[in-house]
Design an enzyme around this catalytic site. Structure first.
Site, short mmCIF file in Angstrom:
data_model
loop_
_atom_site.label_atom_id
_atom_site.label_comp_id
_atom_site.label_asym_id
_atom_site.label_seq_id
_atom_site.Cartn_x
_atom_site.Cartn_y
_atom_site.Cartn_z
N ARG A 116 16.77 28.90 42.31
CA ARG A 116 17.77 28.88 43.39
C ARG A 116 17.47 27.75 44.37
NH1 ARG A 116 16.47 34.47 43.82
NH2 ARG A 116 17.80 35.72 42.45
N HIS A 174 24.40 23.49 40.14
CA HIS A 174 25.70 24.11 39.88
C HIS A 174 25.79 25.47 40.52
CE1 HIS A 174 23.03 25.74 36.75
NE2 HIS A 174 23.79 26.83 36.80
N GLU A 188 23.74 25.03 29.32
CA GLU A 188 24.80 26.01 29.18
C GLU A 188 26.16 25.33 29.24
OE1 GLU A 188 25.44 28.05 33.39
OE2 GLU A 188 23.30 27.77 32.97
N HIS A 240 18.54 24.70 36.32
CA HIS A 240 17.69 25.23 35.25
C HIS A 240 16.82 24.13 34.66
CE1 HIS A 240 20.26 28.70 35.57
NE2 HIS A 240 21.31 28.04 35.13
#
Length: 318
Positions: free
Chosen positions: A193, A173, A116, A98
């Site tokens: 992705r 991740h 996150e 991200h």
């Protein structure tokens, strides 16, 4: 003055990798057998929760944020800053990364990037996540991706219930199959992705990859964040600090009894992982149970929490 918790109706997202654990564990009414995400606390445009109780019943969290900022300590910003999810990975999620705020604003015209963190609720024996990579330069990262050297590139970690991982923007991740996690994140839905195991959808099409942007935003070399899970016990509450960083602070609460009165100038987000109990404010007693998501607004001057339960609580650090 608004003097009660704000309970939220979850939003559900069907995913290629989703399953039925959200129903089996939390008794949610899920839309299908491929339900991957419960958005428990969200003001995001892709799924803002409806308020279930009180003067704002029927309104969305996004509307409350826009029109009643006093509930949120008059925090600045056009959008509610955090998003809390529960994820069920029946299959492996894609390997992804991200962007940070600056890249998200410049390239995607979005307010927030995506940092996150994950609390492992449950998992199958032998379940793994992918967390980080072994490349030492952007050039090496690009070469290993181009050559499909996934086993050499990706760092795999076995997980167990109660594990916690902080995943800053720029971290490669993936959540592996057979894992249920609670994720606290910036309010962003941007995902790049890197690898999707060459899977195809029902029409035989592979999902889009985002290799150029992935290379732009990936942190090289990867560095594991340092976390020190300190805890304190007061009255009937054991509070464990999971992470405190630029965007959010997250705690795990183990409730067994009744807390002392709690006063807090900010607003707090709660998700109930197990058990049940009550929140008591000057306006009354408000019961909660496993699977509930609620906010204690900044206008609640004091409250107590009582019962036997496991909860994740967080607040914004903006």
């Amino acid at each position: 003055m608004y003097n009660q918790p704000i309970f939220l109706q979850p939003e559900f997202k069907e995913r290629l990798w989703g399953g039925t654990k959200l129903k089996e564990i939390f008794n949610y009414e899920i839309p299908s057998e491929t339900t991957g995400e419960c958005w428990g606390i969200s003001g995001h445009s892709n799924g803002s929760n409806q308020i279930k109780n009180g003067p704002l019943q029927g309104k969305t969290l996004a509307e409350a944020w826009s029109n009643h900022r006093e509930l949120f300590a008059n925090e600045e910003g056009d959008e509610f800053p955090l998003l809390v999810k529960i994820l069920d990975s029946k299959k492996d999620l894609s390997v992804q990364v991200h962007p940070d705020d600056e890249y998200a604003r410049k390239i995607e015209n979005e307010t927030y990037g995506k940092t996150e963190c994950w609390y492992v609720i449950d998992c199958e024996e032998g379940a793994e996540i992918i967390f980080g990579h072994n490349a030492n330069s952007k050039e090496e990262l690009a070469t290993m991706i181009e050559n499909g050297q996934w086993e050499d590139l990706l760092h795999r970690i076995a997980v167990k219930p109660g594990d916690f991982y902080y995943v800053p923007s720029g971290t490669i991740h993936a959540i592996g199959e057979g894992i249920q996690i609670l994720e606290t994140q910036q309010s962003s839905d941007i995902t790049y992705r890197v690898y999707d195991y060459d899977r195809t959808d029902k029409d035989g099409q592979k999902r889009e990859l985002h290799l150029d942007r992935s290379l732009d935003v990936t942190n090289v070399p990867h560095v594991n964040p340092f976390l020190e899970r300190e805890h304190q016990l007061e009255a009937g509450v054991r509070t464990e600090m999971l992470v405190e960083e630029a965007y959010f602070t997250v705690h795990h609460l183990s409730l067994d009894g009744k807390s002392n009165p709690i006063t807090y100038e900010n607003y707090q987000l709660f998700s109930v992982l197990d058990g049940e109990g009550n929140i008591t404010t000057g306006e009354g007693i408000f019961p909660f149970t496993k699977g509930d998501h609620f906010i204690i607004p900044a206008t609640v001057e004091s409250y107590t929490i009582e019962g036997k339960a496991s909860l994740i609580t967080s607040h914004s650090n903006k």
